[in-house]
Motif scaffolding. Sequence first.
Motif, PDB file in Angstrom:
ATOM      1  N   MET A  16       8.899  10.752  -6.204  1.00  0.00           N
ATOM      2  CA  MET A  16       9.392   9.619  -5.427  1.00  0.00           C
ATOM      3  C   MET A  16      10.836   9.887  -5.027  1.00  0.00           C
ATOM      4  O   MET A  16      11.701  10.009  -5.906  1.00  0.00           O
ATOM      5  CB  MET A  16       9.291   8.331  -6.248  1.00  0.00           C
ATOM      6  CG  MET A  16       7.890   8.062  -6.781  1.00  0.00           C
ATOM      7  SD  MET A  16       7.738   6.459  -7.603  1.00  0.00           S
ATOM      8  CE  MET A  16       8.815   6.704  -9.001  1.00  0.00           C
ATOM      9  N   ASN A  17      11.068   9.974  -3.753  1.00  0.00           N
ATOM     10  CA  ASN A  17      12.403  10.204  -3.221  1.00  0.00           C
ATOM     11  C   ASN A  17      12.858   9.018  -2.383  1.00  0.00           C
ATOM     12  O   ASN A  17      12.033   8.191  -1.981  1.00  0.00           O
ATOM     13  CB  ASN A  17      12.418  11.469  -2.366  1.00  0.00           C
ATOM     14  CG  ASN A  17      12.046  12.721  -3.147  1.00  0.00           C
ATOM     15  OD1 ASN A  17      12.340  12.838  -4.341  1.00  0.00           O
ATOM     16  ND2 ASN A  17      11.395  13.659  -2.493  1.00  0.00           N
ATOM     17  N   SER A  18      14.144   8.967  -2.126  1.00  0.00           N
ATOM     18  CA  SER A  18      14.715   7.890  -1.287  1.00  0.00           C
ATOM     19  C   SER A  18      14.225   6.529  -1.745  1.00  0.00           C
ATOM     20  O   SER A  18      13.780   5.700  -0.939  1.00  0.00           O
ATOM     21  CB  SER A  18      14.347   8.116   0.185  1.00  0.00           C
ATOM     22  OG  SER A  18      14.800   9.374   0.640  1.00  0.00           O
ATOM     23  N   LEU A  19      14.324   6.297  -3.030  1.00  0.00           N
ATOM     24  CA  LEU A  19      13.799   5.061  -3.599  1.00  0.00           C
ATOM     25  C   LEU A  19      14.560   3.849  -3.096  1.00  0.00           C
ATOM     26  O   LEU A  19      15.780   3.900  -2.871  1.00  0.00           O
ATOM     27  CB  LEU A  19      13.832   5.129  -5.115  1.00  0.00           C
ATOM     28  CG  LEU A  19      12.700   5.975  -5.716  1.00  0.00           C
ATOM     29  CD1 LEU A  19      13.026   6.404  -7.144  1.00  0.00           C
ATOM     30  CD2 LEU A  19      11.388   5.198  -5.682  1.00  0.00           C
ATOM     31  N   LYS A  20      13.803   2.770  -2.942  1.00  0.00           N
ATOM     32  CA  LYS A  20      14.350   1.504  -2.460  1.00  0.00           C
ATOM     33  C   LYS A  20      14.117   0.426  -3.502  1.00  0.00           C
ATOM     34  O   LYS A  20      13.232   0.567  -4.361  1.00  0.00           O
ATOM     35  CB  LYS A  20      13.655   1.099  -1.160  1.00  0.00           C
ATOM     36  CG  LYS A  20      13.696   2.142  -0.064  1.00  0.00           C
ATOM     37  CD  LYS A  20      12.881   1.684   1.144  1.00  0.00           C
ATOM     38  CE  LYS A  20      12.869   2.737   2.251  1.00  0.00           C
ATOM     39  NZ  LYS A  20      12.063   2.293   3.408  1.00  0.00           N
ATOM     40  N   ALA A  21      14.876  -0.656  -3.391  1.00  0.00           N
ATOM     41  CA  ALA A  21      14.713  -1.760  -4.336  1.00  0.00           C
ATOM     42  C   ALA A  21      13.273  -2.278  -4.333  1.00  0.00           C
ATOM     43  O   ALA A  21      12.739  -2.658  -5.383  1.00  0.00           O
ATOM     44  CB  ALA A  21      15.681  -2.884  -3.991  1.00  0.00           C
ATOM     45  N   GLU A  22      12.649  -2.268  -3.180  1.00  0.00           N
ATOM     46  CA  GLU A  22      11.275  -2.772  -3.087  1.00  0.00           C
ATOM     47  C   GLU A  22      10.236  -1.846  -3.718  1.00  0.00           C
ATOM     48  O   GLU A  22       9.052  -2.195  -3.778  1.00  0.00           O
ATOM     49  CB  GLU A  22      10.900  -3.055  -1.628  1.00  0.00           C
ATOM     50  CG  GLU A  22      11.171  -1.927  -0.668  1.00  0.00           C
ATOM     51  CD  GLU A  22      12.502  -2.094   0.051  1.00  0.00           C
ATOM     52  OE1 GLU A  22      13.514  -2.469  -0.611  1.00  0.00           O
ATOM     53  OE2 GLU A  22      12.545  -1.826   1.274  1.00  0.00           O
ATOM     54  N   ASP A  23      10.652  -0.689  -4.182  1.00  0.00           N
ATOM     55  CA  ASP A  23       9.757   0.195  -4.934  1.00  0.00           C
ATOM     56  C   ASP A  23       9.690  -0.192  -6.409  1.00  0.00           C
ATOM     57  O   ASP A  23       8.888   0.378  -7.160  1.00  0.00           O
ATOM     58  CB  ASP A  23      10.206   1.654  -4.816  1.00  0.00           C
ATOM     59  CG  ASP A  23      10.114   2.191  -3.410  1.00  0.00           C
ATOM     60  OD1 ASP A  23      11.062   2.897  -2.986  1.00  0.00           O
ATOM     61  OD2 ASP A  23       9.116   1.914  -2.726  1.00  0.00           O
ATOM     62  N   THR A  24      10.513  -1.135  -6.813  1.00  0.00           N
ATOM     63  CA  THR A  24      10.512  -1.589  -8.195  1.00  0.00           C
ATOM     64  C   THR A  24       9.150  -2.179  -8.555  1.00  0.00           C
ATOM     65  O   THR A  24       8.663  -3.088  -7.872  1.00  0.00           O
ATOM     66  CB  THR A  24      11.613  -2.637  -8.418  1.00  0.00           C
ATOM     67  OG1 THR A  24      12.883  -2.010  -8.239  1.00  0.00           O
ATOM     68  CG2 THR A  24      11.521  -3.236  -9.813  1.00  0.00           C
ATOM     69  N   ALA A  25       8.545  -1.651  -9.606  1.00  0.00           N
ATOM     70  CA  ALA A  25       7.206  -2.090 -10.001  1.00  0.00           C
ATOM     71  C   ALA A  25       6.781  -1.337 -11.256  1.00  0.00           C
ATOM     72  O   ALA A  25       7.454  -0.379 -11.677  1.00  0.00           O
ATOM     73  CB  ALA A  25       6.199  -1.817  -8.885  1.00  0.00           C
ATOM     74  N   ILE A  26       5.680  -1.773 -11.816  1.00  0.00           N
ATOM     75  CA  ILE A  26       5.010  -0.976 -12.836  1.00  0.00           C
ATOM     76  C   ILE A  26       4.032  -0.064 -12.094  1.00  0.00           C
ATOM     77  O   ILE A  26       3.238  -0.536 -11.276  1.00  0.00           O
ATOM     78  CB  ILE A  26       4.261  -1.853 -13.849  1.00  0.00           C
ATOM     79  CG1 ILE A  26       5.251  -2.765 -14.583  1.00  0.00           C
ATOM     80  CG2 ILE A  26       3.525  -0.971 -14.866  1.00  0.00           C
ATOM     81  CD1 ILE A  26       4.590  -3.760 -15.512  1.00  0.00           C
ATOM     82  N   TYR A  27       4.104   1.215 -12.395  1.00  0.00           N
ATOM     83  CA  TYR A  27       3.252   2.200 -11.734  1.00  0.00           C
ATOM     84  C   TYR A  27       2.140   2.615 -12.690  1.00  0.00           C
ATOM     85  O   TYR A  27       2.402   2.986 -13.838  1.00  0.00           O
ATOM     86  CB  TYR A  27       4.077   3.409 -11.303  1.00  0.00           C
ATOM     87  CG  TYR A  27       4.913   3.134 -10.086  1.00  0.00           C
ATOM     88  CD1 TYR A  27       6.018   2.286 -10.151  1.00  0.00           C
ATOM     89  CD2 TYR A  27       4.588   3.689  -8.846  1.00  0.00           C
ATOM     90  CE1 TYR A  27       6.771   2.001  -9.025  1.00  0.00           C
ATOM     91  CE2 TYR A  27       5.344   3.420  -7.718  1.00  0.00           C
ATOM     92  CZ  TYR A  27       6.434   2.571  -7.815  1.00  0.00           C
ATOM     93  OH  TYR A  27       7.180   2.290  -6.688  1.00  0.00           O
ATOM     94  N   TYR A  28       0.918   2.551 -12.187  1.00  0.00           N
ATOM     95  CA  TYR A  28      -0.265   2.845 -12.987  1.00  0.00           C
ATOM     96  C   TYR A  28      -0.988   4.070 -12.453  1.00  0.00           C
ATOM     97  O   TYR A  28      -1.184   4.207 -11.235  1.00  0.00           O
ATOM     98  CB  TYR A  28      -1.241   1.675 -12.968  1.00  0.00           C
ATOM     99  CG  TYR A  28      -0.715   0.402 -13.560  1.00  0.00           C
ATOM    100  CD1 TYR A  28      -0.067  -0.544 -12.773  1.00  0.00           C
ATOM    101  CD2 TYR A  28      -0.868   0.127 -14.922  1.00  0.00           C
ATOM    102  CE1 TYR A  28       0.419  -1.720 -13.313  1.00  0.00           C
ATOM    103  CE2 TYR A  28      -0.392  -1.051 -15.471  1.00  0.00           C
ATOM    104  CZ  TYR A  28       0.258  -1.968 -14.662  1.00  0.00           C
ATOM    105  OH  TYR A  28       0.730  -3.134 -15.201  1.00  0.00           O
ATOM    106  N   CYS A  29      -1.426   4.892 -13.360  1.00  0.00           N
ATOM    107  CA  CYS A  29      -2.282   6.018 -13.009  1.00  0.00           C
ATOM    108  C   CYS A  29      -3.734   5.553 -13.017  1.00  0.00           C
ATOM    109  O   CYS A  29      -4.134   4.748 -13.867  1.00  0.00           O
ATOM    110  CB  CYS A  29      -2.084   7.145 -14.013  1.00  0.00           C
ATOM    111  SG  CYS A  29      -3.033   8.641 -13.659  1.00  0.00           S
ATOM    112  N   ASN A  30      -4.505   6.049 -12.066  1.00  0.00           N
ATOM    113  CA  ASN A  30      -5.905   5.643 -11.914  1.00  0.00           C
ATOM    114  C   ASN A  30      -6.776   6.878 -11.715  1.00  0.00           C
ATOM    115  O   ASN A  30      -6.367   7.831 -11.055  1.00  0.00           O
ATOM    116  CB  ASN A  30      -6.037   4.717 -10.712  1.00  0.00           C
ATOM    117  CG  ASN A  30      -7.468   4.399 -10.368  1.00  0.00           C
ATOM    118  OD1 ASN A  30      -8.126   5.132  -9.624  1.00  0.00           O
ATOM    119  ND2 ASN A  30      -7.969   3.306 -10.893  1.00  0.00           N
ATOM    120  N   ALA A  31      -7.957   6.838 -12.311  1.00  0.00           N
ATOM    121  CA  ALA A  31      -8.921   7.921 -12.109  1.00  0.00           C
ATOM    122  C   ALA A  31     -10.301   7.316 -11.852  1.00  0.00           C
ATOM    123  O   ALA A  31     -10.679   6.345 -12.501  1.00  0.00           O
ATOM    124  CB  ALA A  31      -8.972   8.837 -13.325  1.00  0.00           C
TER     125      ALA A  31
END
Length: 115
Positions: free
Chosen positions: A82-97
């Motif tokens: 993740m590059n050039s991160l923005k405030a709106e990228d704030t979140a819990i990130y989940y891996c999915n399979a």
Amino acid sequence: QVQLVESGGGLVQPGGSLRLSCAASGSIFSFNAMGWYRQAPGKERELVAAIPISGSTNYANSVKGRFTISRDVARNTVYLQMNSLKAEDTAIYYCNAKKWDLEYWGKGTLVTVSS
């Protein structure tokens, strides 16, 4: 039982970068596809990026050109750069399979973009 373990989240300033990792308990080639989702406070979970066993990767419009999903088969790991991160990228990130009609989730890793 399939286990997905995320790591790499944290606090980063706007414009900064992070790399998330998702380590699977078995071969990632056993899945039809793997991906990253995120859920911000008060919002629904949304797809960020996905990488199928074959075919092209796909990204949410909001992250195109900034995020890159990749995999390391030898390490059974999928990454999200993740590059050039923005405030709106704030979140819990989940891996999915996904494996046919089955779906697996990790517990998530928190990404906070703030100055």
